[in-house]
Design an enzyme around this catalytic site. Sequence first.
Site, PDB file in Angstrom:
ATOM      1  N   THR A   1      -6.893  -3.883  -1.698  1.00  0.00           N
ATOM      2  CA  THR A   1      -6.508  -2.774  -0.836  1.00  0.00           C
ATOM      3  C   THR A   1      -7.781  -2.120  -0.301  1.00  0.00           C
ATOM      4  O   THR A   1      -8.497  -1.442  -1.029  1.00  0.00           O
ATOM      5  CB  THR A   1      -5.676  -1.730  -1.599  1.00  0.00           C
TER       6      THR A   1
ATOM      7  N   LYS B   1      -0.911  -1.422   4.186  1.00  0.00           N
ATOM      8  CA  LYS B   1      -0.991  -1.196   2.733  1.00  0.00           C
ATOM      9  C   LYS B   1      -1.419   0.238   2.433  1.00  0.00           C
ATOM     10  O   LYS B   1      -0.911   0.871   1.501  1.00  0.00           O
ATOM     11  CB  LYS B   1      -1.976  -2.182   2.103  1.00  0.00           C
TER      12      LYS B   1
ATOM     13  N   LYS C   1      -8.119   6.547  -4.432  1.00  0.00           N
ATOM     14  CA  LYS C   1      -8.941   5.849  -3.434  1.00  0.00           C
ATOM     15  C   LYS C   1      -8.117   5.454  -2.222  1.00  0.00           C
ATOM     16  O   LYS C   1      -8.544   5.592  -1.074  1.00  0.00           O
ATOM     17  CB  LYS C   1      -9.583   4.624  -4.085  1.00  0.00           C
TER      18      LYS C   1
END
Length: 273
Positions: free
Chosen positions: A81, A148, A216
Site C-alpha cells: 500500500t 487502496k 500511514k
Amino acid sequence: MAQNLIKSGCDVTVWNRTKSKCDPLINLGANYQSSPKEVAANCDVTFAMVADPESAIDVACGKNGVASGMGPGKGYVDISTVDGATSKLINEHIKATGALFLEAPVSGSKKPAEDAQLIFLKAVAPLLDIMGKSRFYFGEVGNGAAMKLLVNMIRGSMMASFSEGILLSKKVGLDPNGLIEVLSQSAISAPMYSHKGPLMVKSLYPTEAPLKHQQKDIRLALALAESVSQSTPVAAAANELFKVAKSYGLGDADSSAVIEALKAKSFSRLDSA
C-alpha cells in the site's frame, strides 16, 4: 499469500529483510535467495509486499533491488500500500529493464490472506486468483494505489467511530456487545465490527493490520486529497486519533487498539497531538 502459492504447486522463491521470517515458507518447500535482485533473477513473476513507500522504493530500485534482476519476459507486481507517485516511480525503473510492472494493492488483513480471500485492486491473472477472491482493474499506474488509499482511509474512519460507539455505550449503561449485535443486523453492518468488536470490548488487540500502517495509509490518503484540494475533515480527525494511539506505543498492535486513545484522552490533548 506465499503459502497459498506453494500449496497450489507454484515454484516459489522468497526473501525478507529478516531471514528468519522466511523459515516457515522454506520448510514448506520454498526456495530462498539473499536479495530482491536474486529473487527477480530466478523468477518469472516477482511479488513485493512491504510496509511503506520508502521500503517499496528501496526493494525495487535500491542496491541489489528487484530492478537489477529484471529483464524482458519478467514481471514485477507490487502489492504494497503506497501512494501513486511511488507506483509510478517503480514502474519507470522496472519498464526501463524491459520487464512489465503491475500495481496490485490488496484489501484485507492477515486472516483473509491466509484464507485466500484478499481483494486485488488490479489483475495479474491466475497467480492473483490463487491468493485472493476478486480483482479489479482501474487503468493506468497510480490508480490502483489511489483506490487502496481510499479504502483504508474509510476503514480507519470507521474504526475510529466504532471505537467511540463502544465506549459511549458503556458510559450510558448499554452492553457494548449488544451494540455489536445490533450493528451486525443493521444497514451499516460490516465484517470488521463483528470480527474485531468483541475483542475490543475485552481490550484485546491481536495484530492483523498494524495500527502504524493504518495511520500511514490515512496520512497518504490525506496527502492525496490535498493534491486535488478535496476536504477530508473526518479522515483528518481519525488520523489525529491514530497518531495519539501511536504515541502510546501501540503502533505494532492491531489498528483496533485506536480505542485506547479515547479511553483517557481529553479533546484538548487530542487536538494538540
